[in-house]
Structures are given as structure tokens and as C-alpha cells.
Design a protein around this motif. Sequence first.
Motif, mmCIF file in Angstrom:
data_model
loop_
_atom_site.group_PDB
_atom_site.id
_atom_site.type_symbol
_atom_site.label_atom_id
_atom_site.label_comp_id
_atom_site.label_asym_id
_atom_site.label_seq_id
_atom_site.Cartn_x
_atom_site.Cartn_y
_atom_site.Cartn_z
ATOM 1 N N UNK A 145 53.425 -21.145 57.810
ATOM 2 C CA UNK A 145 51.902 -21.064 57.574
ATOM 3 C C UNK A 145 51.361 -20.201 58.682
ATOM 4 N N UNK A 146 51.938 -20.139 59.750
ATOM 5 C CA UNK A 146 51.683 -18.952 60.838
ATOM 6 C C UNK A 146 52.134 -17.847 60.448
ATOM 7 N N UNK A 147 53.084 -17.596 59.973
ATOM 8 C CA UNK A 147 53.742 -16.291 59.257
ATOM 9 C C UNK A 147 52.854 -15.850 58.381
ATOM 10 N N UNK A 148 52.303 -16.533 57.435
ATOM 11 C CA UNK A 148 51.577 -16.156 56.384
ATOM 12 C C UNK A 148 50.200 -15.713 56.937
ATOM 13 N N UNK A 149 49.754 -16.316 57.861
ATOM 14 C CA UNK A 149 48.326 -16.257 58.592
ATOM 15 C C UNK A 149 48.476 -14.604 59.360
ATOM 16 N N UNK A 150 49.695 -14.428 59.913
ATOM 17 C CA UNK A 150 49.777 -13.522 60.711
ATOM 18 C C UNK A 150 49.995 -12.106 59.658
ATOM 19 N N UNK A 151 50.015 -12.340 58.299
ATOM 20 C CA UNK A 151 50.304 -11.323 57.392
ATOM 21 C C UNK A 151 51.837 -10.862 57.096
ATOM 22 N N UNK A 152 52.580 -11.887 57.123
ATOM 23 C CA UNK A 152 54.047 -11.695 56.896
ATOM 24 C C UNK A 152 53.973 -12.166 55.335
ATOM 25 N N UNK A 153 54.990 -11.483 54.503
ATOM 26 C CA UNK A 153 55.066 -11.940 53.092
ATOM 27 C C UNK A 153 56.372 -12.322 52.889
ATOM 28 N N UNK A 154 56.362 -13.087 52.021
ATOM 29 C CA UNK A 154 57.921 -13.841 51.654
ATOM 30 C C UNK A 154 58.604 -12.932 50.816
ATOM 31 N N UNK A 155 59.974 -12.409 51.042
ATOM 32 C CA UNK A 155 60.585 -11.496 50.334
ATOM 33 C C UNK A 155 62.267 -11.909 49.930
ATOM 34 N N UNK A 156 62.447 -13.239 50.436
ATOM 35 C CA UNK A 156 63.678 -13.774 50.140
ATOM 36 C C UNK A 156 63.982 -15.032 50.587
ATOM 37 N N UNK A 157 64.895 -15.503 49.979
ATOM 38 C CA UNK A 157 65.455 -16.864 50.379
ATOM 39 C C UNK A 157 66.826 -16.936 50.085
ATOM 40 N N UNK A 158 67.662 -17.748 51.042
ATOM 41 C CA UNK A 158 69.261 -17.875 51.011
ATOM 42 C C UNK A 158 69.637 -19.023 51.858
ATOM 43 N N UNK A 159 70.206 -20.012 51.219
ATOM 44 C CA UNK A 159 70.575 -21.094 51.893
ATOM 45 C C UNK A 159 69.512 -22.035 52.765
ATOM 46 N N UNK A 160 68.419 -22.184 52.141
ATOM 47 C CA UNK A 160 67.128 -22.795 52.835
ATOM 48 C C UNK A 160 66.407 -21.843 53.730
ATOM 49 N N UNK A 161 66.895 -20.676 54.022
ATOM 50 C CA UNK A 161 66.154 -19.879 55.035
ATOM 51 C C UNK A 161 65.533 -18.876 54.337
#
Length: 167
Positions: A145-161
Motif C-alpha cells: 500500500x505504501x509503495x503504491x501511494x508513493x508512486x511505485x508500479x508493480x513490474x514483476x513477481x518471483x517466489x512470493x517477492x
Amino acid sequence: MRLLDITQEQSLSDSGLSVYEGWNEKLACDLVVASVQPHIKRYTPNDAAKRFVSLESANEWYTVKNHTTYSLYHGDTLAGIIWFRPGPKPDLGAEYSFAIRLYEDAIGKGLAYPFARIAHHDYAVKVGLLTVWLETDGDNAAALHLYKKLGYQRVGEHDGRITMVKK
């Protein structure tokens, strides 16, 4: 350590908090103590197991990879830390990595967002325009939630990270 002006972030200044940029022995010692807190061990086990296991390991961590640190203090008590470091990820177009930790007394008080805004702004002024990446656990809802609010965009996922980028 350099004291930052936080007057634009009312929630921090009204709470009697201070934000510093830089490193010293007190911060290193405080990180060693704070890194054994249960939520830190759960989400960032390397803090207690490697990075901040001793004063020597903390100082080595700081110097070897050229970290820039921002610390949040309430009086003499460490409430949180943020760090940036050169950590190029060419596949993401990112030059720097970012990490944040809040410690027990600071969790749930709405401090992470203003603290991170101050640090991002100050670091961007220091290095110029930047693209930053981070990784977090997929089950850490507060961090996501914090990272999204700061303007970060999800670009990938691997092994739960989850990998995120902010341009």
C-alpha cells in the motif's frame, strides 16, 4: 548527520520527530538493537542475520555498497530508517534501490508515507532525476500500500517477492 527540514510534513513535525540524512555510530548501534524486532525478522530477516548483526557488520553494510541513509528519530529513539543505494537494474531502467523499515513504536501511526516522501525528495535533489526499484514480500499488505501511494508500479513477481519501480 544532517538534520532535514520536515516542516512540510506536519504529521512528523507535530509528533516531535526528526529526520536525518547520514550515518554515525549511534545509528549503527540503534540498527543492531532494532533489527531483532519480530516484524523485522519476519519481513527482512537479513537485517538481524547479516546486515545489522553487530556494529561492525552495520558499518561494513553502510560503506561497502555506498548506501545513503535517512533515519527517523523520536528524541534519541530510532523510529525508522530508509536507504537508497546505487543498484542498477537495466532490465527495469532503474539506477537505485530503496528500502524502508519502521520500528515497533512507529508502526501504525501514519509515519511511513511522510518519512519516505522526505527521503525520496532529498535523494532526488542529491542525485538528480532517478528511477528507483525495490522488492517486497507479496504478503506485506502495508508495504505494498505504501509503495503504491508513493508512486511505485508493480513490474514483476518471483517466489512470493514483488518487484516495483518508481520513475
